[in-house]
Design a protein around this motif. Structure first.
Motif, PDB file in Angstrom:
ATOM      1  N   PHE A  49       0.805  -1.218   0.000  1.00 18.81           N
ATOM      2  CA  PHE A  49       0.000   0.000   0.000  1.00 18.81           C
ATOM      3  C   PHE A  49       0.841   1.272   0.000  1.00 18.81           C
ATOM      4  O   PHE A  49       0.631   2.176  -0.811  1.00 18.81           O
ATOM      5  CB  PHE A  49      -0.937  -0.008   1.212  1.00 18.81           C
ATOM      6  N   LEU A  50       1.793   1.341   0.914  1.00 20.67           N
ATOM      7  CA  LEU A  50       2.633   2.538   0.997  1.00 20.67           C
ATOM      8  C   LEU A  50       3.396   2.769  -0.297  1.00 20.67           C
ATOM      9  O   LEU A  50       3.654   3.917  -0.677  1.00 20.67           O
ATOM     10  CB  LEU A  50       3.612   2.388   2.165  1.00 20.67           C
ATOM     11  N   SER A  51       3.721   1.689  -0.990  1.00 22.22           N
ATOM     12  CA  SER A  51       4.608   1.749  -2.146  1.00 22.22           C
ATOM     13  C   SER A  51       3.875   1.797  -3.478  1.00 22.22           C
ATOM     14  O   SER A  51       4.437   2.251  -4.479  1.00 22.22           O
ATOM     15  CB  SER A  51       5.538   0.532  -2.139  1.00 22.22           C
ATOM     16  N   HIS A  52       2.614   1.312  -3.518  1.00 21.37           N
ATOM     17  CA  HIS A  52       1.873   1.246  -4.776  1.00 21.37           C
ATOM     18  C   HIS A  52       0.643   2.149  -4.803  1.00 21.37           C
ATOM     19  O   HIS A  52       0.144   2.462  -5.880  1.00 21.37           O
ATOM     20  CB  HIS A  52       1.434  -0.194  -5.060  1.00 21.37           C
ATOM     21  N   PHE A  53       0.152   2.560  -3.625  1.00 23.65           N
ATOM     22  CA  PHE A  53      -1.013   3.447  -3.566  1.00 23.65           C
ATOM     23  C   PHE A  53      -0.616   4.864  -3.168  1.00 23.65           C
ATOM     24  O   PHE A  53      -0.970   5.834  -3.833  1.00 23.65           O
ATOM     25  CB  PHE A  53      -2.050   2.900  -2.576  1.00 23.65           C
ATOM     26  N   LEU A  54       0.161   4.983  -2.089  1.00 21.55           N
ATOM     27  CA  LEU A  54       0.606   6.302  -1.638  1.00 21.55           C
ATOM     28  C   LEU A  54       1.860   6.773  -2.358  1.00 21.55           C
ATOM     29  O   LEU A  54       2.135   7.973  -2.403  1.00 21.55           O
ATOM     30  CB  LEU A  54       0.845   6.282  -0.126  1.00 21.55           C
ATOM     31  N   GLY A  55       2.655   5.839  -2.872  1.00 19.79           N
ATOM     32  CA  GLY A  55       3.833   6.189  -3.654  1.00 19.79           C
ATOM     33  C   GLY A  55       5.011   6.690  -2.855  1.00 19.79           C
ATOM     34  O   GLY A  55       5.966   7.221  -3.417  1.00 19.79           O
ATOM     35  N   HIS A  56       5.004   6.502  -1.530  1.00 17.10           N
ATOM     36  CA  HIS A  56       6.064   7.051  -0.687  1.00 17.10           C
ATOM     37  C   HIS A  56       7.326   6.202  -0.682  1.00 17.10           C
ATOM     38  O   HIS A  56       8.388   6.685  -0.306  1.00 17.10           O
ATOM     39  CB  HIS A  56       5.561   7.227   0.746  1.00 17.10           C
ATOM     40  N   HIS A  57       7.189   4.929  -1.022  1.00 20.44           N
ATOM     41  CA  HIS A  57       8.334   4.013  -1.068  1.00 20.44           C
ATOM     42  C   HIS A  57       8.415   3.380  -2.449  1.00 20.44           C
ATOM     43  O   HIS A  57       7.447   3.406  -3.227  1.00 20.44           O
ATOM     44  CB  HIS A  57       8.183   2.920  -0.007  1.00 20.44           C
ATOM     45  N   ALA A  58       9.587   2.810  -2.737  1.00 19.45           N
ATOM     46  CA  ALA A  58       9.777   2.152  -4.029  1.00 19.45           C
ATOM     47  C   ALA A  58       8.756   1.032  -4.207  1.00 19.45           C
ATOM     48  O   ALA A  58       8.478   0.304  -3.245  1.00 19.45           O
ATOM     49  CB  ALA A  58      11.194   1.592  -4.109  1.00 19.45           C
ATOM     50  N   PRO A  59       8.166   0.915  -5.400  1.00 25.66           N
ATOM     51  CA  PRO A  59       8.512   1.573  -6.666  1.00 25.66           C
ATOM     52  C   PRO A  59       7.874   2.937  -6.893  1.00 25.66           C
ATOM     53  O   PRO A  59       7.978   3.489  -7.992  1.00 25.66           O
ATOM     54  CB  PRO A  59       8.000   0.566  -7.700  1.00 25.66           C
ATOM     55  N   GLY A  60       7.189   3.484  -5.903  1.00 21.02           N
ATOM     56  CA  GLY A  60       6.681   4.845  -6.021  1.00 21.02           C
ATOM     57  C   GLY A  60       5.464   4.991  -6.912  1.00 21.02           C
ATOM     58  O   GLY A  60       5.255   6.046  -7.511  1.00 21.02           O
ATOM     59  N   ARG A  88       1.280   5.172  -7.719  1.00 20.49           N
ATOM     60  CA  ARG A  88       0.029   5.628  -7.118  1.00 20.49           C
ATOM     61  C   ARG A  88      -1.097   5.123  -8.011  1.00 20.49           C
ATOM     62  O   ARG A  88      -1.652   5.866  -8.815  1.00 20.49           O
ATOM     63  CB  ARG A  88       0.015   7.147  -6.976  1.00 20.49           C
ATOM     64  N   ASP A  89      -1.378   3.833  -7.866  1.00 21.72           N
ATOM     65  CA  ASP A  89      -2.276   3.147  -8.791  1.00 21.72           C
ATOM     66  C   ASP A  89      -3.095   2.133  -8.009  1.00 21.72           C
ATOM     67  O   ASP A  89      -2.534   1.210  -7.407  1.00 21.72           O
ATOM     68  CB  ASP A  89      -1.439   2.462  -9.881  1.00 21.72           C
ATOM     69  N   ILE A  90      -4.397   2.274  -8.017  1.00 19.30           N
ATOM     70  CA  ILE A  90      -5.247   1.437  -7.174  1.00 19.30           C
ATOM     71  C   ILE A  90      -5.228  -0.022  -7.622  1.00 19.30           C
ATOM     72  O   ILE A  90      -5.271  -0.938  -6.797  1.00 19.30           O
ATOM     73  CB  ILE A  90      -6.686   2.005  -7.131  1.00 19.30           C
ATOM     74  N   ARG A  91      -5.144  -0.263  -8.940  1.00 19.56           N
ATOM     75  CA  ARG A  91      -5.138  -1.642  -9.416  1.00 19.56           C
ATOM     76  C   ARG A  91      -3.815  -2.323  -9.086  1.00 19.56           C
ATOM     77  O   ARG A  91      -3.782  -3.481  -8.644  1.00 19.56           O
ATOM     78  CB  ARG A  91      -5.390  -1.680 -10.922  1.00 19.56           C
ATOM     79  N   ALA A  92      -2.716  -1.604  -9.266  1.00 20.91           N
ATOM     80  CA  ALA A  92      -1.412  -2.143  -8.876  1.00 20.91           C
ATOM     81  C   ALA A  92      -1.389  -2.456  -7.385  1.00 20.91           C
ATOM     82  O   ALA A  92      -0.823  -3.466  -6.950  1.00 20.91           O
ATOM     83  CB  ALA A  92      -0.312  -1.156  -9.234  1.00 20.91           C
TER      84      ALA A  92
END
Length: 440
Positions: A173-184, A186-190
């Protein structure tokens, strides 16, 4: 000083300190391959001063002295992580230097009487696998299973315990929705796919290790106590939703073979096909569960897109990270986790600590705020044990000041000060407090 004594805890209770590979080892050493954190840090704006883990604390060369600090501090165990990108630089091909390093590290722990507590994955995905979709790609479960067999085939026979993945919420979540960590991203499906695949990879890893005859296997769940900003039904629902997708989703998948209904309603259309068929693997039996705990979050509703809420600032004292100090949340999580998910399965506090704006004066770091934090949270652990919760150990985060991900080297969590120019180590007052408590 720490107001607690070793004798205040049950016989055999284990005290340790925790670190992670990319944060301390020095990723430029020993044939390590490129990791997605190298890529994330190289992208302008992602990390303070674009700092990365190329050198970090150079634990790769300093590990004997670092392990001496654990022994001299009276600690029983060392929770460390293995770097997938060091062991398999392209995610698939073995680097003998990487295996040799973890072999040496394991033997050095045992020589000092330290229990080796391995975590297989603490966010170091090889870039080559990120190129193939990373946690969005279902194949990652098999890739992670292969990595598990390679690294545990070398050191598994000497491990006290093994955890699969550190902090599922951060990986997904932190990395694929919020984009704060790698891979950065911000995509709900990812995000939905990463949330499911990280659990599938966990279960696959457990199955592979069981097949190798290994035991004392677990996983590490990060938890943040969720509270409504007021008594309104909207705020109460906001906190319940946050609790579901942050705290309950992963442990429910692992221990119950289900996901919270609120999360399925919101994200189910984005999950992979036939995702329900994977719970037989995801819920592979565990020997223990780890709880990482730092703070709470206060939730208020808003009219934005899902999840329709945001965190608001609370009134309690805060750490250097801006996180409120709320030790009651640790007690309540331990009690709730045992009551609702794990039952008699042993629990460990696998991370707990604080970042503090430490300063060195005449070679001394008086981090009294960190000692106060440890005192309060150790008290919360004792309260949970008194309520019958089977807590078996406590791992302080962290042994060393280190690379704090997107925040670079500014935030210091260590009980040992690291000069990032000279790499000199200086035990802080908190290290000395633990040493006194543990009778070293």
């Amino acid at each position: 000083m720490l107001i607690h004594k070793r004798s205040d805890f049950p016989k055999g209770f284990v005290f340790g300190a925790a670190t992670s590979a990319y944060q301390i080892e020095g990723h430029k050493h020993g044939g390590a391959g490129r990791a997605m954190w190298d890529d994330f840090a190289a992208t302008p704006g992602n990390v303070i001063r674009a700092e990365d883990g190329a050198t970090a604390c150079d634990h790769y060369h300093h590990y004997p002295a670092d392990l001496d600090l654990l022994k001299e501090g009276g600690f029983d165990a060392y929770r460390f992580s293995t770097s997938w990108a060091r062991v398999m630089p392209d995610g698939r091909t073995v680097n003998p230097e990487g295996l040799d390093f973890y072999d040496r590290l394991t033997d050095a722990m045992l020589e000092r009487g330290l229990k080796p507590c391995a975590t297989l994955y603490h966010w170091e995905l090889p870039s080559a696998l990120a190129d193939r979709g990373g946690w969005r790609n279902r194949d990652i479960a098999g890739w992670f299973g292969d990595f598990t067999e390679i690294i545990m085939g070398r050191i598994g026979d000497r491990m006290h315990s093994v955890a699969t993945i550190n902090e599922f919420w951060c990986v997904a979540f932190l990395s694929h929705f919020l984009g704060h960590h790698a891979p950065g991203l911000r995509d709900i499906r990812a995000t939905a796919r990463a949330m499911h695949h990280v659990l599938l990879a966990h279960g696959t890893s457990i199955e592979r290790m069981r097949g190798m005859g290994l035991g004392n296997l677990g996983a590490v769940f990060n938890m943040e106590w969720a509270m409504p900003a007021d008594d309104s039904p909207e705020a109460v629902e906001a906190a319940a939703l946050y609790d579901d997708y942050y705290n309950r989703f992963y442990i429910s998948g692992a221990f119950k073979g289900t996901y919270p209904a609120r999360v399925v309603e919101a994200l189910g259309q984005h999950f992979p096909d036939r995702w329900q068929d994977d719970f037989g693997t995801i819920s592979a039996p565990l020997d223990w569960a780890g709880v990482n705990y730092y703070t709470r979050s206060i939730l208020a509703p808003n009219d934005g897109p899902w999840p329709h809420h945001h965190s608001v600032e609370g009134p309690l004292p805060k750490t250097q990270m801006g996180w409120e100090v709320y030790p009651k949340g640790l007690r309540d999580f331990l009690v709730r986790t045992a009551a609702e998910y794990t039952g008699d399965v042993p629990l460990w506090v696998t991370e707990n600590g604080m970042a503090n704006a430490d300063t060195m004066t005449d070679g001394v770091v008086q981090d009294e705020a960190r000692i106060d934090y440890f005192n309060a949270h150790l008290g919360a652990v004792r309260d949970a044990i008194a309520k019958g919760v089977p807590v078996k150990g406590y791992m302080a985060w962290s042994l060393l000041d280190n690379y704090e991900w997107a925040l670079g080297y500014e935030k210091r969590f260590g009980m040992v000060h690291v000069d990032f120019d000279t790499l000199a180590r200086t035990p802080k007052a908190s290290w000395h407090a633990f040493r006194e408590m543990l009778g070293a």
